[in-house]
Write a protein that holds these residues in place. Structure first.
Motif, short mmCIF file in Angstrom:
data_model
loop_
_atom_site.label_atom_id
_atom_site.label_comp_id
_atom_site.label_asym_id
_atom_site.label_seq_id
_atom_site.Cartn_x
_atom_site.Cartn_y
_atom_site.Cartn_z
N SER A 67 12.32 -0.78 2.41
CA SER A 67 11.96 -0.49 3.82
C SER A 67 11.11 0.76 3.92
CB SER A 67 13.23 -0.34 4.67
OG SER A 67 14.04 -1.48 4.56
N SER A 68 10.18 0.93 3.02
CA SER A 68 9.38 2.16 2.96
C SER A 68 7.98 1.95 3.52
CB SER A 68 9.28 2.62 1.50
OG SER A 68 8.56 1.68 0.74
N THR A 69 7.29 3.07 3.70
CA THR A 69 5.89 3.03 4.11
C THR A 69 5.04 2.31 3.08
OG1 THR A 69 6.17 5.14 5.27
CG2 THR A 69 3.93 4.51 4.69
N PHE A 70 5.36 2.49 1.81
CA PHE A 70 4.59 1.86 0.73
C PHE A 70 4.63 0.33 0.83
CE2 PHE A 70 4.50 0.56 -3.88
CZ PHE A 70 3.15 0.85 -4.08
N ILE A 71 5.81 -0.23 1.03
CA ILE A 71 5.94 -1.69 1.11
C ILE A 71 5.27 -2.22 2.38
CG2 ILE A 71 7.58 -3.59 1.25
CD1 ILE A 71 9.51 -1.87 -0.37
N ALA A 72 5.52 -1.55 3.51
CA ALA A 72 4.88 -1.98 4.75
C ALA A 72 3.36 -1.89 4.64
CB ALA A 72 5.39 -1.13 5.91
N GLY A 73 2.86 -0.84 3.98
CA GLY A 73 1.42 -0.70 3.83
C GLY A 73 0.80 -1.79 2.98
N ILE A 74 1.51 -2.22 1.93
CA ILE A 74 0.98 -3.30 1.09
C ILE A 74 0.89 -4.60 1.89
CG2 ILE A 74 1.50 -4.77 -0.90
CD1 ILE A 74 2.58 -2.35 -2.32
#
Length: 325
Positions: A176-183
């Motif tokens: 649930s991180s910015t990294f996953i949402a950004g991808i």
């Protein structure tokens, strides 16, 4: 002594040209009118909350409108970080895909790739959100762990509360991180950026292409000397248009992130937020004043997206590729 005067010319337009010109002008005025009405509606509904919050609306991290303690500092930073990760992921992918389609792919493969890119643009955002939540999170967690282990000395990639020497440590801190949402958002904007880049690359002057090859240049040399300089404006404009789309993405981000209302600068760590997901999360149970606060957040996102799209249009229009398109 007589002086020459310019001869007056009378232009007689064909009736079909007059009708088309009027239709195009009406469409343009209608679009501007609708955009203006949307902005005025948001400004009117947000005025109550903005009068209470003042400039603190941009610097406060908490979101408690009923206690008159609210602001978008946390969600605004989260929105920009998610959009930045999306752009870093999407632009190289879109650039490589566009160059392969225009310069290397044979005829049938080119048509297949163009169709696949168009098909990706037609997939609903909820499908991307489900894919990101149920599949990508589990697959990308080892990558997040590896990045934090080797590059955790960079504040952006640091993850609090994790022991890197413990191989059995829980991996929930990476979900649930910015990294996953950004991808996920990056995959969503890739078709838009690819289509714009492919369009401007395909318009590179044929004479200059052939001239570069005739002088002994390789295919890659011709691309570096002709195609990429010609399409520079389109690349920048496509990237900025993709950024505008990434800033406003709602459903996919809402399904993946774990919302927090403090500034979260660590992109690999669980907990993120965005303006659009805040509106989707709080709109259902908002009081009238809370709704006004959400309208203020929407107004900020509207103005930010509008500025980015205007800048992208200006860059494309002033570029060599945009001028000839």
């Amino acid at each position: 002594m007589s002086t020459d005067s310019p001869r007056l010319l009378t232009v007689v337009r064909d009736p079909s040209d007059v009708r088309f010109r009027g239709l195009a002008r009406t469409g343009g005025i209608l679009v501007l009118t609708i955009m203006s009405l949307v902005g005025l509606f948001l400004a009117f509904r947000a005025s109550q909350a903005l009068r209470v919050a003042g400039l603190g609306f941009l610097t406060t991290q908490a979101w408690d409108p009923d206690a008159h303690h609210f602001g978008i500092a946390a969600v605004l930073i989260g929105t920009l970080l998610i959009a930045a990760v999306a752009i870093v992921f999407a632009v190289p992918l879109a650039l490589g895909t566009a160059l392969y389609i225009t310069e290397y792919a044979p005829g049938r493969v080119r048509s297949l790739f163009i169709g696949l890119v168009d098909l990706m643009a037609a997939i609903p955002s909820v499908v991307y959100g489900l894919w990101g939540f149920f599949f990508l999170q589990n697959q990308i967690t080892p990558v997040s762990r590896w990045i934090s282990q080797w590059f955790g000395w960079i504040p952006l990639f640091r993850v609090d509360g994790v022991h890197l020497d413990d191989p059995l440590a829980s991996s929930t801190v990476y979900t649930s991180s910015t990294f996953i949402a950004g991808i996920v958002v990056g995959l969503m904007i890739t078709p838009i950026v690819t289509s714009i880049m492919r369009e401007v690359f395909s318009q590179a002057p044929l004479g200059e292409r052939e001239g570069a090859l005739a002088l002994g240049s390789t295919r890659w040399g011709m691309i570096r000397a002709v195609v990429l300089p010609f399409g520079r404006g389109g690349m920048i404009g496509g990237t900025m248009l993709g950024l505008g789309r990434a800033l406003g993405e709602t459903i996919a981000v809402y399904m993946i992130i774990s919302p927090v209302f403090v500034i979260q600068p660590h992109v690999l760590q669980s907990g993120a937020s965005s303006v659009s997901s805040l509106i989707a999360l709080r709109y259902g149970d908002a009081t009238p004043f809370g709704t006004s606060a959400l309208m203020a957040a929407g107004l900020t996102l509207f103005l930010m997206t509008l500025c980015i799209n205007f800048a992208a249009s200006a860059v494309v229009a002033r570029s060599r590729s945009g001028a000839s398109s």
